[in-house]
Structure formats: structure tokens, C-alpha cells
Design an enzyme around this catalytic site. Structure first.
Site, PDB file in Angstrom:
ATOM      1  N   SER A 131       0.849  -1.199   0.000  1.00  0.00           N
ATOM      2  CA  SER A 131       0.000   0.000   0.000  1.00  0.00           C
ATOM      3  C   SER A 131       0.876   1.238   0.000  1.00  0.00           C
ATOM      4  O   SER A 131       1.986   1.225   0.550  1.00  0.00           O
ATOM      5  CB  SER A 131      -0.874   0.014   1.256  1.00  0.00           C
ATOM      6  OG  SER A 131      -1.547   1.241   1.368  1.00  0.00           O
ATOM      7  N   TYR A 144      -1.690  -0.790  10.518  1.00  0.00           N
ATOM      8  CA  TYR A 144      -1.873  -1.223   9.129  1.00  0.00           C
ATOM      9  C   TYR A 144      -0.721  -0.677   8.273  1.00  0.00           C
ATOM     10  O   TYR A 144      -0.083  -1.421   7.512  1.00  0.00           O
ATOM     11  CB  TYR A 144      -3.226  -0.720   8.611  1.00  0.00           C
ATOM     12  CG  TYR A 144      -3.449  -0.930   7.138  1.00  0.00           C
ATOM     13  CD1 TYR A 144      -3.916  -2.144   6.647  1.00  0.00           C
ATOM     14  CD2 TYR A 144      -3.184   0.089   6.213  1.00  0.00           C
ATOM     15  CE1 TYR A 144      -4.110  -2.343   5.285  1.00  0.00           C
ATOM     16  CE2 TYR A 144      -3.377  -0.104   4.852  1.00  0.00           C
ATOM     17  CZ  TYR A 144      -3.845  -1.317   4.398  1.00  0.00           C
ATOM     18  OH  TYR A 144      -4.028  -1.508   3.042  1.00  0.00           O
TER      19      TYR A 144
END
Ligand SMILES: NC(=O)c1ccc[n+]([C@@H]2O[C@H](COP(=O)([O-])OP(=O)(O)OC[C@H]3O[C@@H](n4cnc5c(N)ncnc54)[C@H](OP(=O)(O)O)[C@@H]3O)[C@@H](O)[C@H]2O)c1
Length: 275
Positions: A131, A144
Site C-alpha cells: 500500500s 496497518y
């Protein structure tokens, strides 16, 4: 005549579903996973596999049954993932372990399962869906972001480690993409919503707003298909809207990290307190 065999996690939804569908349409044989295999699509060339990244036995048996059916796996795509939004201090150690298990330790286990037969054939491709949050962390998605940052470092380190082979590792870094990811993001405040007011709500509203106007998963699926068919050969690929995938990482790599923090605070609308 001899279609490539692909193993992809998280093929029931979003990026994984569209990638699996595009690969099947292009003639690849695909073994795709879900924790609930009934959710997986019925497609020509698609083989459903039950797999939960939070369960080592499920990872081992899911990969073993695909390998048994396929004979060998040419391409491993570590795509599955989910996020938990909240102040770091609201997470228990078990919740943090779970986040890192899903996003990092589970994918590493699959890589370890896939590598022996890839090395034996001196052929293979590993695609890790990381990501842009690994480069530009998202507030209240710090765990995360940290696990994605670790996955990106893993991709690059492993690619170096495999230099003596023909096996490649590619790290795909999407920006915001409109999938089930945001609706299924778990919110955790541990009774700390006052302690983090107003930024907790401001950050959530910004993420919500960004997700509502984010591009769909088709653009990420197209990039992954290009990596699989060899049209893209870079070790890291950012994908998303122009600002998130091009402008922001370009500016961030050329700026002092204090300026990056300033930019991220402004982007998410975070209020500063007085010292
Ligand atoms: N959407 C974004 O804005 C965005 C941005 C950057 C990176 N990413 C990354 O892209 C990847 C795909 O996400 P998406 O956006 O396509 O989200 P999605 O639509 O929610 O799909 C997530 C997939 O992961 C699977 N999954 C979730 N938790 C799992 C677990 N514990 N074990 C096994 N499978 C699990 C789900 O399958 P089941 O629920 O059927 O098991 C589903 O197929 C993720 O790694 C995510 O972090 C997404």
C-alpha cells in the site's frame, strides 16, 4: 498450450476478484482464496480454495491443495488484507499480532511455501499487494501502515536475496481504491474517542471522503496482469489516482520528513495541540 498457474489470496472481492477474473479471461489457470469459499466466483480456469491468513494450518492446507491440483505454481499473488482503524493505544497485543499476521506473517508463510518449487524450477513470480500507506502512513491506521511498510521492505529485500535465480518479486502499492476494504475496516476506539477528539473523527471523515471518490479496483487488476504477463518489470509499482500515486510519493521522496508530516497533517485535516 501450457497456461501459467497463479495462486492469489483474497479472490472473493475487490482487487483480488478483478485480478482473478482478468487472469482467467487471459487464459491463466487461477487458484483463488477466501475464508468463505462460497463467495468465490465460478469462472472457467478458476479453482476455489479455502484459506484464512490468521490460521497457519489453513494457509498450509490451502496452498498444499492448490499445489496438488496445479502440479506447480508459477505466480503467487499475496493480495488478501483488511484494516483496523483506531488509536494505537486502543489495540491489545493480540489485535496487533492479528493485524501483522494477516498483512505480513501470513503472506511470508505463503512465500516460504511457494519458494521451494519455484527455486527447483528456477522460475517464478511473487506479487505482494502492499500500500502507499507504507510510504505515507495514514493516521489511526498506523499498525496497518506499519505492516504494509514491512511488506514492502520484505518484497525488496527478498528480490535481492533471489538475485541468483530467475524468480522476481514485485511490490504493488495502491492508493485509495473503492472496494469492500473501507466498509469492512473495523473501528476500534477502546473508549478513547474523547482522548483523541477531534482528530479521530476528522481522520475517519477524510478517509471516508477519499474512498467515496477513489478509482475502482480495475486499475490495480490491470497493473497486476501486466506484471504477470511481463509487460511491467519494475520491482515496485504505485497505482491509484494521479495525486496519490504520482504527485505525493514524488514530493515525499524529495522532502525532509518533517515536511512530509506537515503535508500529511494538512491532507487529513488534523488539528495540532499546544505544547
Ligand atoms: N482498497 C484500498 O484502498 C487499498 C489500498 C491499498 C492497499 N490495499 C490492499 O489491497 C488488498 C486487497 O484489498 P481490497 O481493497 O480488494 O479489499 P476487499 O474488497 O475488502 O477484499 C479483501 C480480500 O481479502 C480477503 N481477506 C481479508 N481478510 C482475510 C484473512 N484474514 N484471511 C484471508 N483472506 C482475507 C477477503 O476475503 P474473504 O473475506 O472472502 O475471506 C477479500 O477477498 C489488501 O491487501 C489491501 O490492504 C487496498
Amino acid at each position: 498450450l501450457n497456461p501459467k498457474r497463479v495462486f492469489i489470496t483474497g479472490a472473493s472481492s475487490g482487487i483480488g476478484l478483478l485480478t482473478a477474473r482478468a487472469l482467467c479471461e487471459a487464459g491463466y489457470l487461477v487458484w483463488g482464496t477466501s475464508r468463505t469459499p462460497g463467495k468465490l466466483p465460478a469462472l472457467e480456469g478458476f479453482h476455489p480454495i479455502a484459506l484464512d491468513l490468521n490460521d497457519d494450518e489453513s494457509i498450509d492446507s490451502g496452498f498444499a491443495s492448490a499445489l496438488r491440483e496445479a502440479g506447480y505454481i508459477d505466480v503467487l499473488i499475496n493480495n488478501a488484507g483488511s484494516g483496523t482503524f483506531g488509536p494505537l493505544e486502543a489495540f491489545s497485543s493480540n489485535e496487533l499480532r492479528r493485524e501483522f499476521q494477516t498483512l505480513l506473517v501470513g503472506p511470508m508463510r505463503l512465500i516460504r511455501l511457494a519458494l521451494p518449487s519455484m527455486r527447483a524450477r528456477n522460475e517464478g513470480l511473487i506479487v505482494n499487494v502492499s500500500s502507499l500507506a507504507g510510504e505515507l502512513p495514514v493516521p489511526f491506521l498506523a499498525a496497518y501502515s506499519a505492516s504494509k511498510s514491512a511488506l514492502s521492505a520484505l518484497s525488496e529485500g527478498l528480490n535481492l536475496e533471489l538475485s541468483h535465480t530467475a524468480i522476481r518479486v514485485v511490490d504493488v502499492r495502491p492508493g485509495d481504491i473503492d472496494t469492500q476494504f473501507h466498509p469492512s475496516t473495523r473501528r476500534l476506539d477502546g473508549g478513547l474517542s474523547d482522548g483523541y477528539a477531534p482528530n479521530l473523527e476528522i481522520a475517519w471523515r477524510t478517509v471516508d471522503h477519499n474512498m467515496a471518490r477513489a478509482p475502482g479496483p480495475r486499475i490495480v487488476a490491470a497493473v497486476i496482469v501486466s506484471i504477470v504477463n511481463g509487460a511491467i518489470r519494475r520491482p515496485t509499482v504505485a497505482v491509484g489516482d494521479f495525486f496519490q500515486a504520482r504527485v505525493a510519493p514524488y514530493l515525499a521522496r524529495r522532502s525532509a520528513r518533517a515536511w512530509v508530516q506537515w503535508g500529511l497533517r494538512a491532507y487529513y485535516g488534523l488539528k495540532r495541540g499546544k505544547a
